[in-house]
Scaffold this motif. Structure first.
Motif, PDB file in Angstrom:
ATOM      1  N   LYS A 252      72.218  40.286  18.693  1.00 22.38           N
ATOM      2  CA  LYS A 252      72.698  41.394  19.512  1.00 22.38           C
ATOM      3  C   LYS A 252      71.531  42.213  20.053  1.00 22.38           C
TER       4      LYS A 252
ATOM      5  N   SER B  78      67.303  41.700  26.558  1.00 18.95           N
ATOM      6  CA  SER B  78      67.285  40.843  27.751  1.00 18.95           C
ATOM      7  C   SER B  78      68.082  41.439  28.901  1.00 18.95           C
ATOM      8  N   GLU B  79      69.110  42.233  28.586  1.00 15.82           N
ATOM      9  CA  GLU B  79      69.963  42.791  29.633  1.00 15.82           C
ATOM     10  C   GLU B  79      69.353  44.007  30.314  1.00 15.82           C
TER      11      GLU B  79
ATOM     12  N   LYS C  80      70.011  40.478  22.883  1.00 17.89           N
ATOM     13  CA  LYS C  80      70.868  40.602  24.066  1.00 17.89           C
ATOM     14  C   LYS C  80      70.637  41.938  24.759  1.00 17.89           C
TER      15      LYS C  80
END
Length: 494
Positions: A133, A139-140, A136
């Motif tokens: 998580k 990366s976002e 994530k």
């Protein structure tokens, strides 16, 4: 209540009015409140229905479980369906986020409650899932807005709430129709520190923005990049796990202490202070984490008067600490570790793009227009109650029920201040607010130790149910007082 003009998607709204969709929901909810009051033998017309808000304070998992127990008892007494708004900060938002996962949770609260208790007492988020998580999040997001909030949401809050909740506030609300309208409250760090602008920032299913200033953007667009009031670059909508992040309730494990000491050491060197005690503390903890195998070489005495050399030393020292920690957490990529260390050194929490950047509007404090990014923190770091969100004049609240799960009652302390600022801040406050403090009577000190704010996550079912029962008794003992306050609120609303 005054509704806003229709708003174009991706544009900033600056008005002291309710979002049009919130206004529509409030009208529907007031009909449900009318029916609930009639069931309680309180007969009145539609125009006489009072606007009642329920507040939940911070207090870590104590607040989460305490609010749940309070809501269960409010439902049993028939009072829950009289609530128009439910607003929380910090630990109370953990409860709210769990509840609103279920459509119309207030009508099936016993079932929802049992599901939450089962999750808290038995589930566990693995480090592998938590780190996935975090990656994530990393990366976002643009590098400029990655912060410690991402880290602690993924790696720490998951250990408390026992899940990775990737719902967004707008998606979650799409399924709702019968529950109180939720408001989540944080503060603008820059405004708090500099005592200027507007520190109070709210999230609702429709809008996010500054409560006192009246500057809002669609919640789905919060975090995206704006220029002069228009969105120019999308970022994913923040999820509920991120919105629950609460640094005030963290336990101090060894890894966390190393990172905090590292922050303090960087600051000490920056200010020309001797960092040797912090250096020794870091080495001792790293030695413990590495099973007695000391990895870092002994520090050399630095010249604190030579700022350039001292800075270079600390950059290398920070890298050495990273390398030592990486032996404990070898699966963490170096780029993420580097970003985390940078966030620690600069103490970056809740960083997001400023949707007011470069706007030209005299109604907005200049401090909110100048920076490209803003930092948002747990509201408990300023005042541990979300009352500013419901005291907006346009929400026209007649009665506030304040549930306090913190060390002191923040609402009682601050009510007079709110009244004093009501005229200048477009707020409406009432002394008739029912302030309930769920203290633990004769065993209060024992309960405080058992359910301290920084206590590690609850796992024992009995411990959870005992706390819920105490919170519920507080509601039961104050039922007559609540009904009396509702009658007074009806008189005010006429």
């Amino acid at each position: 209540m005054s509704a806003s003009k229709p708003q174009k998607s991706g544009e900033v709204r600056i008005e002291h009015s309710l979002n049009e969709k919130e206004e529509e929901f409030v009208a529907r909810r007031r009909n449900a409140v009318l029916q609930s009051l009639n069931k309680l033998k309180i007969h009145l017309s539609q125009d006489e229905v009072p606007n009642i808000a329920l507040l939940g304070s911070g207090g870590g998992q104590r607040a989460m479980v305490g609010l749940l127990g309070s809501l269960v008892q409010l439902q049993k007494t028939g009072l829950l369906d009289c609530i128009l708004y439910l607003s929380g900060v910090s630990g109370s938002t953990w409860c709210m986020a769990s509840l609103y996962q279920d459509p119309n949770w207030s009508t099936e609260l016993e079932t929802v409650k049992d599901k939450i208790i089962q999750r808290l007492s038995s589930s566990k988020v693995s480090w592998t899932d938590a780190f996935a998580k975090l990656k994530k999040y990393y990366s976002e997001k643009d590098e400029k807005i990655f912060s410690l909030t991402d880290v602690f949401a993924a790696m720490v809050i998951t250990t408390y709430v026992k899940e990775i909740d990737e719902h967004t506030l707008t998606d979650q609300w799409d399924q709702q129709s019968k529950d109180p309208f939720p408001i989540y409250m944080v503060i603008d760090k820059h405004c708090k520190q500099n005592n200027d602008g507007d520190p109070w920032f709210e999230f609702t299913p429709y809008e996010a923005g500054y409560s006192l200033t009246g500057a809002f953007v669609e919640t789905s667009s919060f975090g995206s990049k704006f220029e002069n009031g228009c969105k120019i670059k999308d970022q994913p909508e923040i999820d509920m796990l991120y919105l629950q992040e609460d640094p005030t309730s963290l336990p101090e494990d060894e890894c966390y202490k190393v990172l905090m000491d590292l922050v303090d050491m960087n600051l000490s060197v920056l200010n020309g202070k001797d960092p040797s005690a912090l250096d020794e503390s870091i080495r001792t903890k790293l030695n413990k984490l590495n099973g007695g195998k000391r990895q870092m070489v002994q520090a050399k005495k630095m010249n604190l008067t030579d700022k350039k050399t001292a800075k270079q030393y600390m950059e290398q020292y920070t890298e050495d600490v990273y390398n030592d920690l990486n032996r404990c957490f070898s699966f963490w990529p170096k780029n993420i570790w580097t970003s985390i260390i940078k966030c620690l050194v600069d103490w970056i929490w809740g960083r997001n793009y400023d949707f007011l950047h470069n706007m030209k509007d005299k109604a907005v404090p200049s401090t909110l227009l100048e920076s490209e990014t803003r930092d948002y923190e747990d509201a408990g770091l300023l005042i541990n109650s979300p009352y500013f969100s419901v005291l907006r004049k346009e929400r026209d609240i007649d009665l506030i029920i304040s549930l306090d799960f913190s060390e002191v009652d923040p609402f009682k302390v601050e009510l007079r201040r709110a009244e004093a600022s009501a005229n200048s801040s477009n707020l409406k406050a009432h002394e008739e607010a029912a302030c309930l403090n769920p203290s633990f009577w004769d065993k209060i000190e024992e309960w405080r130790k058992t359910y301290s704010t920084s206590k590690w996550p609850y796992s024992d079912v009995q411990m959870i149910t005992d706390l819920m029962e105490v919170a519920g008794k507080n509601i039961l003992n104050n039922e007559d007082n609540l009904l009396e306050q509702i009658h007074l609120a009806i008189k005010i609303h006429k």
